[in-house]
Design an enzyme around this catalytic site. Structure first.
Site, PDB file in Angstrom:
ATOM      1  N   ASP A 181      -0.208  -5.353   9.754  1.00 37.03           N
ATOM      2  CA  ASP A 181      -1.793  -5.075   9.883  1.00 37.03           C
ATOM      3  C   ASP A 181      -2.145  -5.046  11.505  1.00 37.03           C
ATOM      4  OD1 ASP A 181      -2.517  -3.633   7.714  1.00 37.03           O
ATOM      5  OD2 ASP A 181      -4.856  -5.055   7.821  1.00 37.03           O
ATOM      6  N   GLU A 188       1.233  -0.951   0.263  1.00 32.54           N
ATOM      7  CA  GLU A 188      -0.004   0.211   0.192  1.00 32.54           C
ATOM      8  C   GLU A 188       1.014   1.200   0.263  1.00 32.54           C
ATOM      9  OE1 GLU A 188      -2.169  -1.317   3.476  1.00 32.54           O
ATOM     10  OE2 GLU A 188      -3.431  -2.544   2.220  1.00 32.54           O
TER      11      GLU A 188
END
EC number: 5.3.1.25
Length: 591
Positions: free
Chosen positions: A361, A337
């Site tokens: 994450d 990302e």
């Protein structure tokens, strides 16, 4: 094109310049200190790429301005990126110090009674503080005899910690971060801050649209023979997980093959964009063959790429790992990302340890009560106070399965030069490749799925940027945790079970953000974090101080915190010192 040389460590033996008896009596002892320091560093350290670390020793002992200048000229010609000044005696403070404002520097003053090495150390550090050029102090805890040539354990620890961090600083300087794409789904870390890279890290940002990746694939700007090798490797080593998509979104064999092919091509092309590839010049693509001199990269992917093309999960996972179809090799640093700030934490961890990094994450805090309610299982051991679920579809290195083994046979992640092909194969065997969930990734792709073995020491880190303050670093040392299979399955299936998982238990201190596991999660500054093998938070703290990045959260023992000596003049609380010193001195490469 000439290959860029690796930074070296400069060793500066300094000496009392009084001739007719004083200097002459100290020459051998002083130069031997320099040689012993160089021998220690070359024996114990390697660059992140695996190459041996080289030390450059001044041609003469340094007694004053003339010899200091001659030493600096030698260092400048040999790409010295950090220096260690050593002495067993009194010398002339400001006349002999390293004055380069951006080069990390330390001074080892021998703790002996015959000559006042400690007095020079204090005088030289005072000069550094007064001139605004911070330096690290190295002074042995116990007095040594004048003829003792050994390096005490506490001195060795500081020499190695300083050198590891200093090499990281020097290795990043002059390199680039390849920003492939732009902002991903509003994630702040992908709002790439050029000033941060330039002023704090000495790096450039190379911004490239994702259409460049599409162009390279479509126009066959890659090594076609290598693509066939990569496909054959995947055919031999990839195990595929279940397709959890609804029937109408499941791909047939031909479509799945096309997705795999493009995913491997993405890995090849991103790698070529980072470091170049001479094979491209052979097919007439000389410009593309050079690459962008990137020591780290990020790929936006979502959503402007992934809504149409295969996602970056396979490419990122392979690049971040210590092996591929070419065998065991140095891992790359690629942030999913395009989270450049997590990419910087990955880069720091890789430079300090030489190992692959696990991007994740920071997904869920599971309290003991919640786990018992959902699964009936009562947590114990390292997990007794709760755990954090670290999971992400993207660039978790396959090394994170921890199927490599240390000298005691325990699970770990090793630098690539210590990894056997059998260990690489074991990491691959522990990984399943699951078809991407269509609702999230309309262009398809494959996500790696593995489960990190338990009981492995890790350090979780993250860089954040705070307006008005600048970058800060977060550090949480802890361990991976292994849950019973049925418990893991219940918890994992409540989220996306096609992704890699690490169950993480931070070490608690009972204070502040480490009061409990919930507080660690609540104080984490962003949605992403990085796992680096080992309890290496102290190395991160030293590196951050060199770059003038304050540490806003850590659970490292105070006795292991090692920062420049001038930090002590910025107050009596060591974490407040860090903030005030970083603000006072400003970014290492002020712009």
């Amino acid at each position: 094109m000439k290959k860029i040389s690796l930074p070296k460590i400069g060793i500066r033996p300094v000496i009392d310049g009084r001739r007719m008896g004083v200097r002459e009596s100290l020459e051998e002892q002083t130069m031997n200190m320099a040689k012993a320091t160089a021998a220690l560093l070359t024996e114990k350290l390697r660059h992140a790429c695996g190459a041996a670390v080289e030390c450059v020793i001044s041609d003469t002992c340094i007694a004053g301005m003339a010899e200091a200048a001659a030493c600096e000229e030698k260092f400048s010609s040999q790409n010295v990126g950090l220096t260690i000044t050593v002495t067993p005696c009194w010398c002339y403070g400001s006349e002999t110090i390293d004055m380069d404002p951006t080069r990390p520097k330390a001074i080892w003053g021998f703790n002996g009674t015959e000559r006042p090495g400690a007095v020079y150390l204090a005088a030289a550090l005072a000069a550094h503080s007064q001139k605004g050029i911070p330096a690290f102090s190295i002074y042995g805890h116990d007095v040594q005899d004048a003829d003792d040539t050994s390096i005490p354990a506490d001195v060795e620890e500081k020499l190695l910690r300083f050198a590891r961090a200093g090499l990281a600083v020097a290795s990043m300087k002059g390199k680039s971060y390849l920003s492939l794409g732009g902002v991903s789904m509003g994630i702040a870390g992908s709002i790439v801050d050029h000033n941060f890279f330039e002023s704090w890290l000495g790096m450039k940002v190379q911004a490239v649209d994702m259409t460049e990746l599409r162009r390279r694939i479509d126009q066959k700007i890659y090594d076609e023979a290598e693509l066939e090798m990569a496909l054959a490797w995947a055919d031999k080593n990839f195990r595929y997980g279940e397709d959890e998509n609804n029937k109408q979104y499941q791909r047939n064999a031909e479509q799945s093959r096309a997705v795999l092919r493009e995913s491997l091509l993405m890995a090849m092309c991103i790698r070529d964009m980072m470091q170049g590839n001479s094979k491209l010049a052979d097919i007439g693509r000389v410009e593309e063959s050079l690459g962008y001199n990137a020591i780290a990269a990020g790929f936006q992917g979502q959503r402007h790429w992934t809504d149409q093309y295969p996602n970056g999960d396979t490419a990122e996972a392979i690049l971040n790992s210590s092996f591929d179809w070419n065998g065991v090799r140095k891992p790359f640093v690629v942030a999913t990302e395009n989270d450049s700030l997590n990419g910087v934490a990955m880069l720091m961890g890789h430079q300090l340890t030489g190992t692959a990094q696990v991007f994740a994450d920071v997904r869920t805090y599971w309290s003991p009560e919640a786990i018992e309610r959902v699964t009936g299982h009562k947590l114990d051991g390292l997990a007794e106070h709760g755990i954090i679920h670290l999971i992400n579809s993207g660039s978790a290195a396959l090394d994170g399965s921890c199927k490599q083994r240390d000298s005691e046979g325990k699970p770990t992640m090793k630098p690539h030069w210590e990894i056997s092909q059998q260990e690489a194969d074991a990491c691959l065997a522990a990984t399943e490749w699951c078809p991407a969930i269509h609702e999230y990734f309309r262009g398809g792709g494959y996500s790696s799925r593995f489960l990190t073995e338990g009981g492995v020491p890790f350090t979780m880190t993250r860089v954040n940027i705070i307006k008005g303050l600048g970058p800060v670093l977060q550090i949480a040392e802890g361990w991976s945790v292994e849950l019973p299979k049925d418990v893991h399955d219940i918890l994992n299936k409540r989220t996306n079970s096609t992704w890699p998982t690490t169950w993480f238990a931070p070490r608690l201190t009972g204070k502040g953000p480490f009061t409990d596991v919930y507080s660690v999660m609540a104080n984490w500054g962003a949605n992403h974090g990085v796992l680096t093998i080992g309890h290496v938070g102290a190395d991160f703290i030293t590196l951050a101080s060199m770059l003038r990045i304050p540490v806003c959260m850590h659970n490292v023992e105070e006795t292991k915190v090692y920062r420049p000596s001038a930090w002590a003049a910025h107050g009596m609380d060591i974490e407040g010192q860090d903030y005030r010193a970083c603000q006072n001195y400003g970014p290492l490469y002020k712009r």
